[in-house]
Design a protein around this motif. Structure first.
Motif, PDB file in Angstrom:
ATOM      1  N   TYR A  64       0.844  -1.024  -0.037  1.00 21.48           N
ATOM      2  CA  TYR A  64      -0.010   0.096   0.012  1.00 21.48           C
ATOM      3  C   TYR A  64       0.828   1.172   0.051  1.00 21.48           C
ATOM      4  CZ  TYR A  64      -3.488   3.494   1.393  1.00 21.48           C
ATOM      5  OH  TYR A  64      -4.454   4.443   1.722  1.00 21.48           O
ATOM      6  N   CYS A  72       1.811  -3.183  10.949  1.00 20.72           N
ATOM      7  CA  CYS A  72       2.687  -2.135  11.540  1.00 20.72           C
ATOM      8  C   CYS A  72       3.026  -2.489  12.603  1.00 20.72           C
ATOM      9  CB  CYS A  72       2.001  -0.639  11.290  1.00 20.72           C
ATOM     10  SG  CYS A  72       1.627  -0.168   9.622  1.00 20.72           S
ATOM     11  N   HIS A  81       2.796   2.989  12.225  1.00 17.21           N
ATOM     12  CA  HIS A  81       3.577   2.848  10.799  1.00 17.21           C
ATOM     13  C   HIS A  81       5.133   2.458  10.996  1.00 17.21           C
ATOM     14  CE1 HIS A  81       0.513   5.618   8.646  1.00 17.21           C
ATOM     15  NE2 HIS A  81      -0.034   4.662   9.060  1.00 17.21           N
ATOM     16  N   ASP A  98      -0.755  -2.792  14.297  1.00 17.80           N
ATOM     17  CA  ASP A  98      -1.777  -2.556  13.171  1.00 17.80           C
ATOM     18  C   ASP A  98      -1.795  -3.415  12.197  1.00 17.80           C
ATOM     19  OD1 ASP A  98      -3.870  -0.980  11.824  1.00 17.80           O
ATOM     20  OD2 ASP A  98      -2.964   0.817  11.975  1.00 17.80           O
ATOM     21  N   ASP A 113      -9.659  -3.557   9.260  1.00 12.75           N
ATOM     22  CA  ASP A 113      -8.509  -2.728   9.941  1.00 12.75           C
ATOM     23  C   ASP A 113      -8.720  -2.483  11.435  1.00 12.75           C
ATOM     24  OD1 ASP A 113      -6.118  -0.796  10.132  1.00 12.75           O
ATOM     25  OD2 ASP A 113      -7.270   0.869   9.006  1.00 12.75           O
ATOM     26  N   HIS A 176     -11.028   6.520   9.573  1.00 12.05           N
ATOM     27  CA  HIS A 176     -11.398   6.806   8.241  1.00 12.05           C
ATOM     28  C   HIS A 176     -12.503   5.936   7.911  1.00 12.05           C
ATOM     29  CE1 HIS A 176      -8.990   3.184   7.950  1.00 12.05           C
ATOM     30  NE2 HIS A 176      -8.372   3.599   8.461  1.00 12.05           N
ATOM     31  N   HIS A 183      -8.922   2.970   2.809  1.00 13.72           N
ATOM     32  CA  HIS A 183      -9.312   4.430   3.206  1.00 13.72           C
ATOM     33  C   HIS A 183     -10.376   4.787   2.176  1.00 13.72           C
ATOM     34  CE1 HIS A 183      -5.012   4.327   4.802  1.00 13.72           C
ATOM     35  NE2 HIS A 183      -5.689   4.221   5.685  1.00 13.72           N
ATOM     36  N   TRP A 228       8.427   6.187   6.861  1.00  9.43           N
ATOM     37  CA  TRP A 228       7.069   5.588   7.241  1.00  9.43           C
ATOM     38  C   TRP A 228       6.894   5.813   8.972  1.00  9.43           C
ATOM     39  CZ3 TRP A 228       2.832   4.291   4.918  1.00  9.43           C
ATOM     40  CH2 TRP A 228       3.056   3.772   3.438  1.00  9.43           C
ATOM     41  N   GLU A 242      -7.656   0.412  17.737  1.00 10.95           N
ATOM     42  CA  GLU A 242      -8.564   0.500  16.311  1.00 10.95           C
ATOM     43  C   GLU A 242      -9.473  -0.394  16.224  1.00 10.95           C
ATOM     44  OE1 GLU A 242      -6.320   0.713  12.807  1.00 10.95           O
ATOM     45  OE2 GLU A 242      -7.923   1.739  11.892  1.00 10.95           O
TER      46      GLU A 242
END
Ligand code: MF3
Ligand code: CO
Length: 266
Positions: A64, A72, A81, A98, A113, A176, A183, A228, A242
């Motif tokens: 991505y 991540c 990240h 993540d 996600d 998001h 996204h 990143w 998340e």
């Protein structure tokens, strides 16, 4: 992003997102189980990638915008990240994981996600508190994730919960919309800027990734030379939590449900 369409998911789409979300949440749990002193971040990345593929899904993050891994992994002062590699996890580290995964159907993609911060061995009370406030701020936020409310109602609840406990929320990165892509609009900030009563209205069928990134010190961040890794400017610890959620006629549904993971600070 304001010119882009807000995409509402059909019942069939939602069923696909539940399947993607379940795989994504299990991948997060697998990564969390591996967070132990002596384990390399690369080993976690490999295990997560293999698990996702074994479930018939694909890692959303891999390639991505050129991102070179499937997960991540961000340690201590790293916010998000962090790129998996040779680094070995140490006793007392807090490790944010993540992960994103998608399944496909009729050439359409359905993404999940999610993220959480895990403890490597014994951690200080200071970081345990940071991690538990970060996780709870997500749940405080989604109390407002109901049809008729607005995006900033979620954002404001997260910000208030964190700041009233002396922490800061990151501004440069936000939650998001998610679904056919990782996204989608709208953005879900963890802070409020606009006037009260403004902002995008929540509608049943919206699928959103709500993801507080919470710093023990100041809100300022910087991006490392790898292009990143995001770390806190003051190098104090940061935590992340998340989930992908669905707006319904009633309570929001968590599409990436975790069962009793070690990030809970319990
Ligand atoms: N979960 C993150 C996000 O929502 C991760 C994307 S980073 C990348 O933006 F690795 F995929 F690039
Ligand atoms: Co996200």
């Amino acid at each position: 992003m304001s010119g882009e369409m807000l995409l509402l998911k059909s019942a069939r789409d939602i069923e696909m997102m539940r399947r993607a979300g379940k795989i994504t949440a299990a991948a997060r749990a697998l990564a969390g189980e591996m967070v132990k002193p002596g384990v390399s971040t690369r080993a976690i990345d490999r295990a997560v990638r293999e698990y996702i593929i074994s479930e018939g899904a694909r890692p959303s993050f891999l390639n991505y915008n050129g991102y070179p891994a499937s997960v991540c992994i961000s340690i201590n002062e790293q916010v998000i990240h962090g790129i998996p590699g040779h680094r070995t996890i140490q006793e007392g580290d807090i490790v944010s994981v993540d992960v994103g995964a998608f399944i496909t159907d009729d050439f359409k993609e359905y993404h999940g996600d999610c993220a959480a911060t895990f403890f490597a061995g014994e951690c200080s009370q200071e970081v345990k508190d940071l991690v538990s406030v970060t996780r709870q701020s997500f749940f405080e936020g989604i109390k407002f994730a109901k049809a008729g409310n607005r995006v900033p109602d979620i954002s404001g609840a997260i910000q208030k919960y964190c700041e009233s406990r002396g922490y800061s929320v990151v501004r440069e990165f936000v939650g998001h919309g998610i679904g056919y892509r990782m996204h989608e609009p709208p953005e879900i900030p963890n802070y409020v800027t606009g006037l009260p009563g403004r902002g995008i209205r929540l509608v049943p069928g919206m699928t959103l990734a709500v993801e507080p990134m919470v710093n023990m010190g100041g809100a300022e961040i910087r991006v490392l030379h790898d292009g990143w890794t995001v770390e806190t400017a003051d190098r104090k610890p940061s935590a992340h939590y998340e989930n992908t959620i669905l707006i319904t006629d009633g309570e929001p549904e968590i599409l990436t449900p975790a069962d009793g993971d070690r990030s809970y600070g319990a």
